[in-house]
Design a protein around this motif. Structure first.
Motif, PDB file in Angstrom:
ATOM      1  N   LYS A 134     -13.042  10.789 -13.390  1.00  0.00           N
ATOM      2  CA  LYS A 134     -12.629  11.168 -14.743  1.00  0.00           C
ATOM      3  C   LYS A 134     -13.807  11.683 -15.564  1.00  0.00           C
ATOM      4  O   LYS A 134     -13.654  12.612 -16.357  1.00  0.00           O
ATOM      5  N   ALA A 153      -8.715  18.503 -23.583  1.00  0.00           N
ATOM      6  CA  ALA A 153      -7.627  17.583 -23.918  1.00  0.00           C
ATOM      7  C   ALA A 153      -6.285  18.173 -23.489  1.00  0.00           C
ATOM      8  O   ALA A 153      -5.435  17.471 -22.928  1.00  0.00           O
ATOM      9  N   LEU A 156      -6.053  18.305 -19.505  1.00  0.00           N
ATOM     10  CA  LEU A 156      -5.866  16.993 -18.886  1.00  0.00           C
ATOM     11  C   LEU A 156      -4.701  16.213 -19.491  1.00  0.00           C
ATOM     12  O   LEU A 156      -4.377  15.122 -19.010  1.00  0.00           O
ATOM     13  N   ASN A 157      -4.141  16.773 -20.558  1.00  0.00           N
ATOM     14  CA  ASN A 157      -3.015  16.130 -21.236  1.00  0.00           C
ATOM     15  C   ASN A 157      -3.369  14.712 -21.703  1.00  0.00           C
ATOM     16  O   ASN A 157      -2.642  13.752 -21.441  1.00  0.00           O
ATOM     17  N   ILE A 158      -4.547  14.616 -22.363  1.00  0.00           N
ATOM     18  CA  ILE A 158      -5.007  13.343 -22.925  1.00  0.00           C
ATOM     19  C   ILE A 158      -5.451  13.596 -24.353  1.00  0.00           C
ATOM     20  O   ILE A 158      -5.750  14.731 -24.731  1.00  0.00           O
ATOM     21  N   PRO A 159      -5.511  12.553 -25.179  1.00  0.00           N
ATOM     22  CA  PRO A 159      -5.927  12.733 -26.577  1.00  0.00           C
ATOM     23  C   PRO A 159      -7.378  13.230 -26.687  1.00  0.00           C
ATOM     24  O   PRO A 159      -8.218  12.924 -25.838  1.00  0.00           O
ATOM     25  N   THR A 162     -10.037  10.606 -26.493  1.00  0.00           N
ATOM     26  CA  THR A 162     -10.332  10.162 -25.125  1.00  0.00           C
ATOM     27  C   THR A 162     -11.308  11.127 -24.463  1.00  0.00           C
ATOM     28  O   THR A 162     -12.243  10.705 -23.775  1.00  0.00           O
ATOM     29  N   ARG A 166     -14.944  10.057 -23.121  1.00  0.00           N
ATOM     30  CA  ARG A 166     -15.349  10.282 -21.723  1.00  0.00           C
ATOM     31  C   ARG A 166     -16.570  11.190 -21.648  1.00  0.00           C
ATOM     32  O   ARG A 166     -17.460  10.984 -20.824  1.00  0.00           O
TER      33      ARG A 166
END
Length: 192
Positions: A134, A153, A156-159, A162, A166
């Motif tokens: 990740k 974002a 990766l379809n993440i907030p 996040t 990362r």
């Protein structure tokens, strides 16, 4: 290099036949090296690029079609590998330039400067391989694919938070691994 029917050799090569690979290598190596030498941006990279060419030849031997001249197909493969090599060098240069240019907008300038020092020495790739997946995907998308944090974002379809977290932790891990490798020595005016 003669344009003979290379199909049987390439078929055998794609099936793992080492003798077939040696035969093709011996017949093509002078031609390949000469072309690589003239196309490569730095002449000292010619040997490394040649290795990449033959790795790609092994991977794509089954894609050769006998109706096309082998020399033209092989030259295309060589040109693509030289371009890939140039892109790798350009990416590292862009990482350095991007990190230098983003000083005003960076919240973690020290980490990014250290990452730049790593990239300068072509040591980013071995260190990158040690990161968890990740963290690695964030660094690759950010610095090799030139994606913004917002784009990452979306990809990766993440907030976004996040992604930022990362990214911060990935740079921190790269810095720690670099320090472990180099024992906290001073590099480019930064103490590690």
């Amino acid at each position: 290099m003669k344009d003979i029917d290379w199909s049987p050799w390439l078929i055998r090569m794609s099936q793992g036949d080492e003798e077939a690979f040696r035969t093709v290598y011996e017949a093509t190596r002078n031609h390949a090296y000469g072309l690589i030498y003239y196309l490569s941006p730095r002449k000292q990279d010619a040997g490394d690029i040649m290795s990449e060419v033959y790795i790609e030849l092994l991977r794509s031997a089954d894609k050769y079609r006998p109706e096309q001249p082998f020399t033209a197909w092989f030259n295309g493969l060589i040109v693509r590998q030289v371009r890939n090599w140039k892109r790798k060098g350009w990416r590292l240069f862009r990482i350095e330039e991007k990190l230098r240019g983003s000083k005003a907008e960076s919240l973690d300038l020290e980490s990014e400067a250290r990452l730049s020092a790593v990239g300068d020495r072509m040591e980013l790739l071995p260190l990158l391989r040690t990161l968890p997946y990740k963290a690695k995907e964030i660094v690759v998308l950010r610095y090799y694919q030139d994606c913004s944090l917002e784009e990452i974002a979306g990809i990766l379809n993440i907030p976004l938070g996040t992604v930022k977290s990362r990214h911060h932790h990935a740079l921190k891990q790269l810095r720690r691994r670099y320090e472990e490798k180099h024992g906290g020595k001073e590099r480019n005016g930064y103490v590690y």
